[in-house]
Design an enzyme around this catalytic site. Structure first.
Site, PDB file in Angstrom:
ATOM      1  N   ASN A   7       0.876  -1.164   0.000  1.00 30.86           N
ATOM      2  CA  ASN A   7       0.000   0.000   0.000  1.00 30.86           C
ATOM      3  C   ASN A   7       0.916   1.218   0.000  1.00 30.86           C
ATOM      4  O   ASN A   7       1.459   1.595   1.037  1.00 30.86           O
ATOM      5  CB  ASN A   7      -0.891  -0.044   1.249  1.00 30.86           C
ATOM      6  CG  ASN A   7      -1.861   1.120   1.316  1.00 30.86           C
ATOM      7  OD1 ASN A   7      -1.833   2.016   0.470  1.00 30.86           O
ATOM      8  ND2 ASN A   7      -2.710   1.116   2.326  1.00 30.86           N
ATOM      9  N   LYS A  14       3.318   0.785   3.116  1.00 28.99           N
ATOM     10  CA  LYS A  14       2.926  -0.240   4.097  1.00 28.99           C
ATOM     11  C   LYS A  14       2.994  -1.582   3.393  1.00 28.99           C
ATOM     12  O   LYS A  14       2.648  -1.678   2.210  1.00 28.99           O
ATOM     13  CB  LYS A  14       1.495   0.002   4.587  1.00 28.99           C
ATOM     14  CG  LYS A  14       1.374   1.274   5.373  1.00 28.99           C
ATOM     15  CD  LYS A  14       0.000   1.370   6.004  1.00 28.99           C
ATOM     16  CE  LYS A  14      -0.175   2.719   6.666  1.00 28.99           C
ATOM     17  NZ  LYS A  14      -1.413   3.385   6.358  1.00 28.99           N
ATOM     18  N   ARG A  98      -2.377  -2.194  -3.637  1.00 29.82           N
ATOM     19  CA  ARG A  98      -3.608  -1.432  -3.427  1.00 29.82           C
ATOM     20  C   ARG A  98      -3.570  -0.220  -4.348  1.00 29.82           C
ATOM     21  O   ARG A  98      -2.601   0.539  -4.343  1.00 29.82           O
ATOM     22  CB  ARG A  98      -3.702  -0.964  -1.992  1.00 29.82           C
ATOM     23  CG  ARG A  98      -4.921  -0.122  -1.779  1.00 29.82           C
ATOM     24  CD  ARG A  98      -4.890   0.607  -0.480  1.00 29.82           C
ATOM     25  NE  ARG A  98      -6.121   1.350  -0.329  1.00 29.82           N
ATOM     26  CZ  ARG A  98      -6.214   2.471   0.379  1.00 29.82           C
ATOM     27  NH1 ARG A  98      -5.165   2.953   0.987  1.00 29.82           N
ATOM     28  NH2 ARG A  98      -7.355   3.093   0.477  1.00 29.82           N
ATOM     29  N   HIS A 187     -13.365   2.202  -0.076  1.00 23.01           N
ATOM     30  CA  HIS A 187     -13.391   1.124   0.924  1.00 23.01           C
ATOM     31  C   HIS A 187     -13.955  -0.171   0.327  1.00 23.01           C
ATOM     32  O   HIS A 187     -14.410  -1.047   1.062  1.00 23.01           O
ATOM     33  CB  HIS A 187     -14.298   1.456   2.130  1.00 23.01           C
ATOM     34  CG  HIS A 187     -13.727   2.439   3.113  1.00 23.01           C
ATOM     35  ND1 HIS A 187     -14.531   3.274   3.842  1.00 23.01           N
ATOM     36  CD2 HIS A 187     -12.459   2.697   3.499  1.00 23.01           C
ATOM     37  CE1 HIS A 187     -13.771   4.018   4.644  1.00 23.01           C
ATOM     38  NE2 HIS A 187     -12.500   3.686   4.440  1.00 23.01           N
ATOM     39  N   HIS A 215     -18.440   0.568   7.500  1.00 24.14           N
ATOM     40  CA  HIS A 215     -17.007   0.640   7.814  1.00 24.14           C
ATOM     41  C   HIS A 215     -16.754   1.957   8.546  1.00 24.14           C
ATOM     42  O   HIS A 215     -16.874   3.033   7.959  1.00 24.14           O
ATOM     43  CB  HIS A 215     -16.190   0.567   6.512  1.00 24.14           C
ATOM     44  CG  HIS A 215     -14.712   0.663   6.733  1.00 24.14           C
ATOM     45  ND1 HIS A 215     -13.842  -0.343   6.388  1.00 24.14           N
ATOM     46  CD2 HIS A 215     -13.935   1.641   7.279  1.00 24.14           C
ATOM     47  CE1 HIS A 215     -12.605   0.002   6.713  1.00 24.14           C
ATOM     48  NE2 HIS A 215     -12.642   1.204   7.243  1.00 24.14           N
ATOM     49  N   ARG A 248     -13.498  14.604   8.494  1.00 24.40           N
ATOM     50  CA  ARG A 248     -14.246  14.958   7.271  1.00 24.40           C
ATOM     51  C   ARG A 248     -15.711  15.201   7.594  1.00 24.40           C
ATOM     52  O   ARG A 248     -16.300  14.482   8.404  1.00 24.40           O
ATOM     53  CB  ARG A 248     -14.131  13.832   6.238  1.00 24.40           C
ATOM     54  CG  ARG A 248     -12.805  13.815   5.523  1.00 24.40           C
ATOM     55  CD  ARG A 248     -12.672  12.593   4.629  1.00 24.40           C
ATOM     56  NE  ARG A 248     -11.609  11.733   5.093  1.00 24.40           N
ATOM     57  CZ  ARG A 248     -11.412  10.493   4.676  1.00 24.40           C
ATOM     58  NH1 ARG A 248     -12.227   9.949   3.798  1.00 24.40           N
ATOM     59  NH2 ARG A 248     -10.407   9.787   5.141  1.00 24.40           N
ATOM     60  N   ASP A 290     -10.409  11.366  17.273  1.00 23.13           N
ATOM     61  CA  ASP A 290     -10.314   9.969  17.709  1.00 23.13           C
ATOM     62  C   ASP A 290     -11.527   9.606  18.564  1.00 23.13           C
ATOM     63  O   ASP A 290     -11.786  10.245  19.590  1.00 23.13           O
ATOM     64  CB  ASP A 290      -9.013   9.815  18.520  1.00 23.13           C
ATOM     65  CG  ASP A 290      -8.715   8.365  18.837  1.00 23.13           C
ATOM     66  OD1 ASP A 290      -9.601   7.664  19.364  1.00 23.13           O
ATOM     67  OD2 ASP A 290      -7.587   7.942  18.527  1.00 23.13           O
ATOM     68  N   GLY A 338     -11.956   0.460  12.815  1.00 26.85           N
ATOM     69  CA  GLY A 338     -11.521   0.673  14.208  1.00 26.85           C
ATOM     70  C   GLY A 338     -12.676   0.975  15.155  1.00 26.85           C
ATOM     71  O   GLY A 338     -12.749   0.432  16.261  1.00 26.85           O
ATOM     72  N   GLU A 341     -15.479  -2.005  15.061  1.00 27.45           N
ATOM     73  CA  GLU A 341     -15.024  -3.240  15.725  1.00 27.45           C
ATOM     74  C   GLU A 341     -14.881  -3.084  17.232  1.00 27.45           C
ATOM     75  O   GLU A 341     -15.006  -4.042  17.981  1.00 27.45           O
ATOM     76  CB  GLU A 341     -13.664  -3.670  15.144  1.00 27.45           C
ATOM     77  CG  GLU A 341     -13.750  -4.127  13.699  1.00 27.45           C
ATOM     78  CD  GLU A 341     -12.387  -4.206  13.016  1.00 27.45           C
ATOM     79  OE1 GLU A 341     -11.387  -4.477  13.704  1.00 27.45           O
ATOM     80  OE2 GLU A 341     -12.330  -3.993  11.788  1.00 27.45           O
ATOM     81  N   GLU A 392      -8.172  -5.709   4.789  1.00 29.00           N
ATOM     82  CA  GLU A 392      -8.016  -5.329   3.381  1.00 29.00           C
ATOM     83  C   GLU A 392      -6.803  -6.017   2.749  1.00 29.00           C
ATOM     84  O   GLU A 392      -6.837  -6.433   1.604  1.00 29.00           O
ATOM     85  CB  GLU A 392      -7.941  -3.809   3.260  1.00 29.00           C
ATOM     86  CG  GLU A 392      -9.312  -3.197   3.499  1.00 29.00           C
ATOM     87  CD  GLU A 392      -9.307  -1.719   3.788  1.00 29.00           C
ATOM     88  OE1 GLU A 392      -9.559  -0.930   2.880  1.00 29.00           O
ATOM     89  OE2 GLU A 392      -9.062  -1.330   4.951  1.00 29.00           O
TER      90      GLU A 392
END
Ligand code: ADP
Length: 419
Positions: A7, A14, A98, A187, A215, A248, A290, A338, A341, A392
């Site tokens: 990625n 990554k 990706r 996504h 998601h 966003r 966060d 995140g 889940e 992913e």
């Protein structure tokens, strides 16, 4: 087969090495051998981190000025006798990349050929911050590993099944034909994996039900998946549309943009930055982007954090209702990302009041489920609700296997190229 999944961003790469093949995929036994990243590419103190299960993380620093050097470094460390996991670099059997934007040209993953590279370049106008670094990663990896297949997996591909009435915006049609201005959605790799895995957990045949996948990470999106096909999704032409996100805005009246430019004398660039970086949970709460900190702050009585939390959950609920209407019903809602889940609070608030639709949460089970997979709806709930951790990279590795085994349709360059 050992698959390297990449990625590549503008200043980071990554990576994961995943061992998988058709047999392992069917048994849900793909194995992640290593994960890691190189960050601060272009600077003198670039950092490589390698994580191997059951070992201490390995970190190193050096000057890495471009992607080719970053990939070489990754491969050298992966094959290092002390800290690596490969006997030799030649054990890498294929590379999965990706790629954020496949435009209308790609509805599934493909082996990267010169034609495919050209198409991805053509799509760069739609994702100028993402496609070019994705391609730089490919060029670098192809130079380092020229003899193995490289496969592109697109964030947008899964949503290419949307119909025009779902993907068009209510603006002059010529803007679609001229600029390919339409909803693409993102996504897609995550929505596809979660829909598949959630159905597998419930023992459902693939592609027989109406699903809503939600998601919720730093970026958030929902998708309506009718018998295996994405029929609508909340992100749009860009990943700004839809749900409230970390920084966003998600949906808002587009007239706010010219209004701000006139009244606040903001430039286009400033409004764009505001909507993407200074809005969402962060912009409303003034506390953080966060969700953990938002939840903590509202528990301590912070009112704007509380409003941000409510807005976030309310939007998720609205999209669930809208997508149930779009599909004429829903059999299951799957949460991932995140927040999806790890936050029982968000799941509970997002589903509260939807009992009339047949969604009943088991509060006790929901409260206890953080980080794992499982059902959170009550035994009698007509509509199932599940938590399904996304993966992913695993989906990219699996697509590599599918493409190499001819399970995915082969790709032809489109006759009329858009954009
Ligand atoms: P990305 O979209 O960057 O991949 P993630 O999927 O990792 O992001 O999600 C990041 C979000 O998940 C952050 O808002 C973070 O606060 C949230 N998160 C992680 N753990 C928890 C938790 N235990 N409770 C609530 N939110 C959490």
């Amino acid at each position: 087969m050992k698959i390297l999944v990449l990625n590549s961003g503008s200043s980071s790469v990554k990576f994961q090495v995943i061992e998988t093949d058709l047999e392992r995929m069917n048994a849900h036994q793909d194995q992640t051998l290593a994960t890691g990243l190189v960050e601060k590419i272009g600077l003198s103190d670039s950092r490589l981190v390698l994580k191997v299960p059951d070992r201490k993380a390995y970190t190193d620093y050096r000057e890495i000025l471009e992607h080719r050097a970053a990939i070489d470094w990754v491969l050298r460390i992966l094959a290092d006798p002390e800290v690596g996991i490969l006997g030799e670099v030649a054990e890498v059997g294929a590379v999965g990349h990706r790629v954020v934007h496949g435009g209308e040209a790609f509805a599934s993953s493909v082996i990267i050929t010169p034609d495919v590279v050209q198409q991805i370049e053509d799509c760069s106008v739609l994702a100028p911050l993402h496609n070019p670094p994705n391609l730089r990663g490919y060029y670098a990896a192809h130079a380092a590993l020229p003899d193995v297949p490289h496969i592109a997996v697109f964030d947008t591909a899964f949503h290419q099944t949307m119909a025009p009435h779902s993907f068009l915006y209510g603006i002059p049609f010529q803007l679609y034909t001229k600029h390919a201005l339409r909803k693409y959605g993102f996504h897609g790799t995550s929505h596809r994996y979660v829909a598949f895995r959630g159905s597998q957990i419930l023992g459902w045949e693939k592609d027989e039900k109406k699903l809503i996948t939600v998601h919720l990470g730093n970026g958030c999106s929902a998708a309506a998946i009718d018998r295996g096909k994405s029929v609508d999704t909340s992100m749009g032409f860009t990943p700004l549309e839809g749900l409230l996100m970390g920084t966003r805005s998600g949906d808002m009246d587009p007239a706010i943009v010219p209004w701000l430019m006139a009244m606040e004398e903001m430039t286009l660039h400033q409004v764009n930055t505001m909507m993407n970086k200074h809005s969402g949970l962060y912009g409303i709460s003034g506390v953080s982007s966060d969700m953990r900190e938002i939840i903590e702050a509202r528990a301590g009585g912070h009112q704007r954090a509380d409003v941000a939390f409510r807005m976030f959950c309310y939007r998720v609920k609205k999209y669930i209702g809208a997508y149930a209407a779009a599909m004429g019903g829903v059999d299951a809602v799957f949460f991932t990302g995140g927040i999806g889940e790890n936050s029982p609070e968000v799941r509970e608030w997002a589903l509260s009041g939807l009992e009339y639709m047949g969604i009943e949460l088991d509060r006790h089970i929901n409260d206890g489920l953080r980080g794992g997979e499982g059902e959170i709806s009550s035994d009698g709930s007509k509509v199932k609700a599940l938590v399904v951790p996304t993966n992913e990279e695993k989906t990219i590795a699996r697509d590599v296997v599918r493409v190499l085994n001819g399970i995915m349709p082969s790709w032809e360059p489109p006759e009329t190229v858009s954009p």
